[in-house]
Design a protein around this motif. Structure first.
Motif, PDB file in Angstrom:
ATOM      1  N   ARG A   1       0.552  -1.026  -0.030  1.00  0.00           N
ATOM      2  CA  ARG A   1       0.342  -0.381  -0.198  1.00  0.00           C
ATOM      3  C   ARG A   1       0.689   0.814   0.270  1.00  0.00           C
ATOM      4  N   MET A   2       1.836   1.049   0.713  1.00  0.00           N
ATOM      5  CA  MET A   2       2.784   2.274   1.327  1.00  0.00           C
ATOM      6  C   MET A   2       3.969   2.422  -0.567  1.00  0.00           C
TER       7      MET A   2
ATOM      8  N   GLY B   1       2.172   7.581  11.299  1.00  0.00           N
ATOM      9  CA  GLY B   1       1.835   6.617  11.130  1.00  0.00           C
ATOM     10  C   GLY B   1       3.152   5.527  10.129  1.00  0.00           C
ATOM     11  N   PHE B   2       4.138   6.124  10.105  1.00  0.00           N
ATOM     12  CA  PHE B   2       5.262   5.208   9.302  1.00  0.00           C
ATOM     13  C   PHE B   2       5.745   4.685  10.380  1.00  0.00           C
ATOM     14  N   LEU B   3       6.548   5.049  11.591  1.00  0.00           N
ATOM     15  CA  LEU B   3       6.713   4.209  12.702  1.00  0.00           C
ATOM     16  C   LEU B   3       5.354   4.155  13.703  1.00  0.00           C
ATOM     17  N   MET B   4       4.915   3.254  14.730  1.00  0.00           N
ATOM     18  CA  MET B   4       4.744   3.132  15.547  1.00  0.00           C
ATOM     19  C   MET B   4       4.816   3.648  16.827  1.00  0.00           C
ATOM     20  N   SER B   5       6.407   3.573  16.765  1.00  0.00           N
ATOM     21  CA  SER B   5       6.949   4.542  18.197  1.00  0.00           C
ATOM     22  C   SER B   5       8.363   5.041  18.237  1.00  0.00           C
ATOM     23  N   GLU B   6       9.431   5.749  18.961  1.00  0.00           N
ATOM     24  CA  GLU B   6      10.093   5.815  19.176  1.00  0.00           C
ATOM     25  C   GLU B   6      10.960   6.204  20.152  1.00  0.00           C
ATOM     26  N   ILE B   7      11.648   6.165  20.314  1.00  0.00           N
ATOM     27  CA  ILE B   7      12.472   6.852  21.965  1.00  0.00           C
ATOM     28  C   ILE B   7      13.687   6.586  22.043  1.00  0.00           C
ATOM     29  N   GLY B   8      14.179   8.042  22.311  1.00  0.00           N
ATOM     30  CA  GLY B   8      15.958   8.389  22.375  1.00  0.00           C
ATOM     31  C   GLY B   8      16.679   7.804  24.127  1.00  0.00           C
TER      32      GLY B   8
ATOM     33  N   LEU C   1      11.327  11.490   3.860  1.00  0.00           N
ATOM     34  CA  LEU C   1      10.525  11.150   5.493  1.00  0.00           C
ATOM     35  C   LEU C   1      10.362   9.458   4.674  1.00  0.00           C
ATOM     36  N   PHE C   2      10.406   9.366   3.732  1.00  0.00           N
ATOM     37  CA  PHE C   2      10.664   7.849   2.777  1.00  0.00           C
ATOM     38  C   PHE C   2      11.457   7.313   2.916  1.00  0.00           C
ATOM     39  N   ALA C   3      13.032   7.481   2.919  1.00  0.00           N
ATOM     40  CA  ALA C   3      13.734   7.444   2.922  1.00  0.00           C
ATOM     41  C   ALA C   3      14.244   6.851   4.181  1.00  0.00           C
ATOM     42  N   MET C   4      14.094   8.117   4.929  1.00  0.00           N
ATOM     43  CA  MET C   4      14.674   7.874   6.230  1.00  0.00           C
ATOM     44  C   MET C   4      13.550   7.198   6.672  1.00  0.00           C
ATOM     45  N   TYR C   5      12.850   6.101   6.542  1.00  0.00           N
ATOM     46  CA  TYR C   5      11.426   5.071   6.991  1.00  0.00           C
ATOM     47  C   TYR C   5      12.511   3.920   6.837  1.00  0.00           C
ATOM     48  N   ALA C   6      12.764   3.943   5.156  1.00  0.00           N
ATOM     49  CA  ALA C   6      13.052   2.798   4.366  1.00  0.00           C
ATOM     50  C   ALA C   6      14.324   2.346   4.847  1.00  0.00           C
ATOM     51  N   GLY C   7      15.615   3.331   5.462  1.00  0.00           N
ATOM     52  CA  GLY C   7      16.327   2.660   6.177  1.00  0.00           C
ATOM     53  C   GLY C   7      16.594   2.299   7.415  1.00  0.00           C
TER      54      GLY C   7
ATOM     55  N   TYR D   1      15.646   3.545  19.570  1.00  0.00           N
ATOM     56  CA  TYR D   1      14.628   2.581  19.644  1.00  0.00           C
ATOM     57  C   TYR D   1      13.927   3.043  18.666  1.00  0.00           C
ATOM     58  N   VAL D   2      13.641   1.634  17.984  1.00  0.00           N
ATOM     59  CA  VAL D   2      12.366   2.386  17.066  1.00  0.00           C
ATOM     60  C   VAL D   2      11.696   0.866  16.401  1.00  0.00           C
ATOM     61  N   SER D   3      10.154   1.218  16.642  1.00  0.00           N
ATOM     62  CA  SER D   3       9.111  -0.260  16.418  1.00  0.00           C
ATOM     63  C   SER D   3       8.324   0.301  15.327  1.00  0.00           C
ATOM     64  N   CYS D   4       8.232  -0.333  14.249  1.00  0.00           N
ATOM     65  CA  CYS D   4       6.791  -0.258  13.647  1.00  0.00           C
ATOM     66  C   CYS D   4       5.739  -1.382  14.098  1.00  0.00           C
ATOM     67  N   LYS D   5       5.936  -1.982  14.851  1.00  0.00           N
ATOM     68  CA  LYS D   5       5.029  -3.303  15.832  1.00  0.00           C
ATOM     69  C   LYS D   5       4.314  -3.159  16.769  1.00  0.00           C
ATOM     70  N   MET D   6       5.102  -2.345  18.034  1.00  0.00           N
ATOM     71  CA  MET D   6       4.634  -0.986  19.270  1.00  0.00           C
ATOM     72  C   MET D   6       4.091  -0.268  19.437  1.00  0.00           C
TER      73      MET D   6
END
Length: 311
Positions: free
Chosen positions: A161-162, A248-255, A178-184, A261-266
């Motif tokens: 979809r994306m 909504g690319f990532l679910m969460s991000e914490i420094g 933004l897409f490039a950062m997400y893809a990385g 720390y990054v997640s697409c599920k949590m």
């Protein structure tokens, strides 16, 4: 359909977003579609059957069309001019298939081209999209050669979809970045629930480099270097990382503690809990390693002392 939920492409292709702002996504899409096609399990008979059908009804690549014409002139392949492979409204071109099958036994290149064509036709049918099979195959081969067969390169997994959204719709340079950062980041996370990384690694992956050494080479391109200077400033980097979560690319991000720390599920709470357990586990492993080192030092010390003792 599960084969097509995500589209995979090798990490180095991300840099094409900055090198070729107008058609970088087209190239990524072509390579991704080709890689998806290569995951399909196909039947040789069905591949040849589709080849013959397209020969009669249209849709073959120019290369395959020319090859069948050549084989027909050489009386290796015999076409059915009267019925075009149909018998009682059923397409059963067994005689045509047999002649091509026998020829392909000794001509591996043609066999591979037919199977490549069949796989890409299957992708077109399942995804209900239009693309030029020859162009997709040529684009893939171009990058496969340029990037040394994508040897030891991480893969980027993007939802269908994306990928279609960015391929079909006009995007601003900032949205592309933004897409490039997400893809990385996706290349770092892989199939894991979350990943521990650093800002420097995210910046490397964002521009298609798996490490700092590769990034230095990639930055020899003026367009990539310009984009790198623009989007890796402290302001842009932090803003984009937060925006990936908001959009909504990532679910969460914490420094935390010089790590990202990054997640697409949590969600944020889930990632928080995972980080705590992760750090505890690392701390325990570190203590176990320290214990093993102390034990080894003690054993070596005992041996030395015993060897020095008078008999």
């Amino acid at each position: 359909m599960d084969n097509f939920e995500y589209i995979l492409f090798p990490l180095p292709l991300i840099q094409e977003i900055f090198k070729k702002p107008k058609n970088g996504f087209s190239d990524i899409f072509d390579v991704g579609i080709y890689r998806v096609s290569q995951t399909l399990q196909i039947d040789e008979y069905n591949a040849l059957k589709q080849l013959i059908y397209c020969y009669y009804r249209g849709g073959l690549t120019k290369s395959l069309q020319s090859e069948l014409y050549r084989l027909e002139e050489g009386e290796i392949f015999y076409s059915d001019e009267d019925y075009n492979g149909f018998s009682s409204y059923e397409f059963v071109p067994d005689e045509e298939i047999e002649s091509i099958y026998e020829y392909c036994k000794e001509h591996e290149e043609l066999k591979n081209e037919i199977e490549e064509f069949h796989r890409l036709r299957q992708v077109k049918t399942v995804l209900n999209i239009t693309f030029d099979i020859s162009c997709v195959a040529q684009t893939y081969q171009k990058y496969y050669t340029a990037y040394n067969g994508f040897h030891n390169q991480p893969l980027v997994s993007i939802s269908q979809r994306m990928m279609f959204n960015f391929y079909k719709n006009t995007k601003t340079d900032y949205e592309k970045a933004l897409f490039a950062m997400y893809a990385g980041i996706r290349s770092i996370i892989g199939n894991k629930d979350f990943a521990e990384t650093t800002g420097n690694m995210i910046k490397c992956r964002m521009f298609g480099a798996k490490n700092q050494a590769e990034l230095e080479l990639i930055l020899n391109d003026k367009k990539v270097k310009s984009a790198y200077k623009q989007y890796t400033t402290d302001y842009h980097y932090k803003k984009m990382l937060k925006e990936l979560v908001v959009r909504g690319f990532l679910m969460s991000e914490i420094g935390y503690n010089k790590r990202t720390y990054v997640s697409c599920k949590m969600d944020m709470k889930g990632l928080e809990d995972a980080i705590v357990e992760h750090i505890k586990h690392k701390s325990l492993n570190f203590k176990v390693k320290q214990l093993e080192n102390s034990r080894l030092q003690a054993i070596n010390s005992i041996k030395r002392r015993l060897n020095k003792s008078p008999s």
